[in-house]
Design a protein around this motif. Structure first.
Motif, PDB file in Angstrom:
ATOM      1  N   PRO A  24      -4.228  11.832   1.456  1.00  0.00           N
ATOM      2  CA  PRO A  24      -5.050  10.667   1.805  1.00  0.00           C
ATOM      3  C   PRO A  24      -5.474  10.634   3.281  1.00  0.00           C
ATOM      4  O   PRO A  24      -6.499  10.058   3.620  1.00  0.00           O
ATOM      5  CB  PRO A  24      -4.150   9.473   1.467  1.00  0.00           C
ATOM      6  CG  PRO A  24      -3.228  10.000   0.419  1.00  0.00           C
ATOM      7  CD  PRO A  24      -2.987  11.438   0.796  1.00  0.00           C
ATOM      8  N   SER A  25      -4.703  11.261   4.149  1.00  0.00           N
ATOM      9  CA  SER A  25      -5.058  11.272   5.576  1.00  0.00           C
ATOM     10  C   SER A  25      -6.132  12.314   5.900  1.00  0.00           C
ATOM     11  O   SER A  25      -6.650  12.341   7.013  1.00  0.00           O
ATOM     12  CB  SER A  25      -3.819  11.525   6.432  1.00  0.00           C
ATOM     13  OG  SER A  25      -3.355  12.845   6.236  1.00  0.00           O
ATOM     14  N   ASP A  29     -11.443   7.038   5.625  1.00  0.00           N
ATOM     15  CA  ASP A  29     -10.587   5.870   5.433  1.00  0.00           C
ATOM     16  C   ASP A  29     -10.945   5.062   4.194  1.00  0.00           C
ATOM     17  O   ASP A  29     -10.059   4.596   3.486  1.00  0.00           O
ATOM     18  CB  ASP A  29     -10.644   4.958   6.669  1.00  0.00           C
ATOM     19  CG  ASP A  29      -9.933   5.565   7.865  1.00  0.00           C
ATOM     20  OD1 ASP A  29      -9.132   6.507   7.670  1.00  0.00           O
ATOM     21  OD2 ASP A  29     -10.184   5.104   9.000  1.00  0.00           O
ATOM     22  N   ASP A  30     -12.244   4.881   3.916  1.00  0.00           N
ATOM     23  CA  ASP A  30     -12.619   4.070   2.755  1.00  0.00           C
ATOM     24  C   ASP A  30     -12.167   4.719   1.452  1.00  0.00           C
ATOM     25  O   ASP A  30     -11.699   4.037   0.536  1.00  0.00           O
ATOM     26  CB  ASP A  30     -14.125   3.787   2.735  1.00  0.00           C
ATOM     27  CG  ASP A  30     -14.954   5.045   2.520  1.00  0.00           C
ATOM     28  OD1 ASP A  30     -14.634   6.086   3.119  1.00  0.00           O
ATOM     29  OD2 ASP A  30     -15.933   4.980   1.739  1.00  0.00           O
ATOM     30  N   SER A  32      -9.610   6.780   1.181  1.00  0.00           N
ATOM     31  CA  SER A  32      -8.155   6.674   1.208  1.00  0.00           C
ATOM     32  C   SER A  32      -7.711   5.277   0.765  1.00  0.00           C
ATOM     33  O   SER A  32      -6.766   5.132  -0.019  1.00  0.00           O
ATOM     34  CB  SER A  32      -7.644   6.968   2.624  1.00  0.00           C
ATOM     35  OG  SER A  32      -6.252   6.886   2.671  1.00  0.00           O
ATOM     36  N   GLU A  33      -8.396   4.242   1.230  1.00  0.00           N
ATOM     37  CA  GLU A  33      -8.061   2.870   0.835  1.00  0.00           C
ATOM     38  C   GLU A  33      -8.278   2.659  -0.658  1.00  0.00           C
ATOM     39  O   GLU A  33      -7.465   2.011  -1.327  1.00  0.00           O
ATOM     40  CB  GLU A  33      -8.891   1.873   1.646  1.00  0.00           C
ATOM     41  CG  GLU A  33      -8.451   1.779   3.090  1.00  0.00           C
ATOM     42  CD  GLU A  33      -9.412   0.965   3.948  1.00  0.00           C
ATOM     43  OE1 GLU A  33     -10.248   0.226   3.379  1.00  0.00           O
ATOM     44  OE2 GLU A  33      -9.313   1.073   5.182  1.00  0.00           O
ATOM     45  N   ARG A  34      -9.366   3.210  -1.199  1.00  0.00           N
ATOM     46  CA  ARG A  34      -9.617   3.095  -2.636  1.00  0.00           C
ATOM     47  C   ARG A  34      -8.531   3.834  -3.429  1.00  0.00           C
ATOM     48  O   ARG A  34      -8.102   3.378  -4.492  1.00  0.00           O
ATOM     49  CB  ARG A  34     -11.012   3.632  -2.982  1.00  0.00           C
ATOM     50  CG  ARG A  34     -12.113   2.732  -2.457  1.00  0.00           C
ATOM     51  CD  ARG A  34     -13.489   3.034  -3.012  1.00  0.00           C
ATOM     52  NE  ARG A  34     -13.788   4.396  -3.333  1.00  0.00           N
ATOM     53  CZ  ARG A  34     -14.656   5.167  -2.672  1.00  0.00           C
ATOM     54  NH1 ARG A  34     -15.299   4.699  -1.633  1.00  0.00           N
ATOM     55  NH2 ARG A  34     -14.879   6.407  -3.061  1.00  0.00           N
ATOM     56  N   PHE A  36      -5.356   4.291  -2.506  1.00  0.00           N
ATOM     57  CA  PHE A  36      -4.120   3.499  -2.493  1.00  0.00           C
ATOM     58  C   PHE A  36      -4.253   2.241  -3.353  1.00  0.00           C
ATOM     59  O   PHE A  36      -3.273   1.805  -3.958  1.00  0.00           O
ATOM     60  CB  PHE A  36      -3.707   3.145  -1.062  1.00  0.00           C
ATOM     61  CG  PHE A  36      -3.098   4.322  -0.339  1.00  0.00           C
ATOM     62  CD1 PHE A  36      -1.937   4.919  -0.806  1.00  0.00           C
ATOM     63  CD2 PHE A  36      -3.695   4.838   0.789  1.00  0.00           C
ATOM     64  CE1 PHE A  36      -1.375   6.012  -0.165  1.00  0.00           C
ATOM     65  CE2 PHE A  36      -3.147   5.925   1.443  1.00  0.00           C
ATOM     66  CZ  PHE A  36      -1.983   6.516   0.975  1.00  0.00           C
ATOM     67  N   SER A  37      -5.442   1.692  -3.443  1.00  0.00           N
ATOM     68  CA  SER A  37      -5.686   0.554  -4.312  1.00  0.00           C
ATOM     69  C   SER A  37      -5.458   0.964  -5.768  1.00  0.00           C
ATOM     70  O   SER A  37      -4.812   0.247  -6.545  1.00  0.00           O
ATOM     71  CB  SER A  37      -7.113   0.039  -4.115  1.00  0.00           C
ATOM     72  OG  SER A  37      -7.397  -0.990  -5.025  1.00  0.00           O
ATOM     73  N   GLN A  38      -5.971   2.130  -6.142  1.00  0.00           N
ATOM     74  CA  GLN A  38      -5.762   2.638  -7.502  1.00  0.00           C
ATOM     75  C   GLN A  38      -4.290   2.932  -7.735  1.00  0.00           C
ATOM     76  O   GLN A  38      -3.757   2.687  -8.810  1.00  0.00           O
ATOM     77  CB  GLN A  38      -6.607   3.886  -7.761  1.00  0.00           C
ATOM     78  CG  GLN A  38      -6.414   4.474  -9.150  1.00  0.00           C
ATOM     79  CD  GLN A  38      -6.710   3.463 -10.247  1.00  0.00           C
ATOM     80  OE1 GLN A  38      -7.731   2.792 -10.232  1.00  0.00           O
ATOM     81  NE2 GLN A  38      -5.789   3.335 -11.204  1.00  0.00           N
ATOM     82  N   HIS A  39      -3.620   3.439  -6.735  1.00  0.00           N
ATOM     83  CA  HIS A  39      -2.189   3.725  -6.846  1.00  0.00           C
ATOM     84  C   HIS A  39      -1.419   2.435  -7.154  1.00  0.00           C
ATOM     85  O   HIS A  39      -0.524   2.424  -8.011  1.00  0.00           O
ATOM     86  CB  HIS A  39      -1.683   4.366  -5.549  1.00  0.00           C
ATOM     87  CG  HIS A  39      -0.292   4.888  -5.635  1.00  0.00           C
ATOM     88  ND1 HIS A  39       0.806   4.096  -5.415  1.00  0.00           N
ATOM     89  CD2 HIS A  39       0.170   6.120  -5.938  1.00  0.00           C
ATOM     90  CE1 HIS A  39       1.897   4.820  -5.560  1.00  0.00           C
ATOM     91  NE2 HIS A  39       1.542   6.049  -5.890  1.00  0.00           N
ATOM     92  N   ARG A  40      -1.765   1.356  -6.464  1.00  0.00           N
ATOM     93  CA  ARG A  40      -1.109   0.073  -6.723  1.00  0.00           C
ATOM     94  C   ARG A  40      -1.387  -0.409  -8.153  1.00  0.00           C
ATOM     95  O   ARG A  40      -0.481  -0.881  -8.845  1.00  0.00           O
ATOM     96  CB  ARG A  40      -1.568  -0.981  -5.708  1.00  0.00           C
ATOM     97  CG  ARG A  40      -0.906  -0.846  -4.344  1.00  0.00           C
ATOM     98  CD  ARG A  40      -1.228  -2.020  -3.436  1.00  0.00           C
ATOM     99  NE  ARG A  40      -2.647  -2.081  -3.081  1.00  0.00           N
ATOM    100  CZ  ARG A  40      -3.221  -1.364  -2.117  1.00  0.00           C
ATOM    101  NH1 ARG A  40      -2.493  -0.526  -1.408  1.00  0.00           N
ATOM    102  NH2 ARG A  40      -4.506  -1.485  -1.854  1.00  0.00           N
TER     103      ARG A  40
END
Length: 165
Positions: A24-25, A29-30, A32-34, A36-40
């Motif tokens: 993800p790094s 950033d956008d 990566s944020e999407r 992590f949102s899917q991961h949640r």
């Protein structure tokens, strides 16, 4: 359940290729944020116990992994290329020393019957710090070779007894 197992295999391959938690790094950033949102959402679906929702979110999570992978490749991100130093311990165990956690996860262990342990350089440093005698010997005599000592008291010594009362 197969979807969950396959997603785990995909994650494992990605860790060996990109490093643990590193992918993800390597992307914008956008994205990566999407990710992590899917991961949640996937984690919530799995905890809910709803099989249909879980399967849907697992499929989306696998797509998210693929999307990150493609984007990292498109950006020319560097992959993990582990270079392990290998040595044998006296009892036969093989140790492999790598630079960091990413390389430790990427090192392939052959299933050839040998006992193999993987250590990171930082772990070796902590082990050495616990051996002040070795540290001092290496400070005084750079390049000194440390060998195990084998001092055995002959049995006949104890047969004569101890002259100290």
């Amino acid at each position: 359940m197969d979807a969950y197992v396959n997603s785990g295999k995909s994650v494992g391959k990605g860790r060996a290729f990109w490093g643990v938690g590193r992918l993800p790094s390597l992307v914008a950033d956008d994205l990566s944020e999407r990710f992590f949102s899917q991961h949640r959402r996937t984690s919530q679906a799995l905890r809910s116990g709803d099989p249909a929702a879980s399967l849907e979110q697992i499929a989306r999570m696998m797509n998210a992994w693929r999307r990150l992978n493609l984007e990292a490749e498109r950006r020319g991100a560097s992959t993990i290329s582990p270079a392990a130093i290998e040595a044998n311990l006296s009892e036969g165990t093989v140790i492999r020393i790598v630079c960091d956690r990413d390389e430790a996860c990427a090192v392939e262990v052959e299933h050839d019957g040998r006992e193999v342990r993987i250590y990171m350089a930082s772990e070796i440093a902590r082990l050495i710090e616990q051996m002040p005698t070795v540290l001092e010997i290496k400070r005084i005599w750079p390049g000194a070779k440390i060998k195990p000592t084998k001092f055995e008291t002959p049995d006949y010594f104890w047969d004569q007894g101890d002259e100290i009362p």
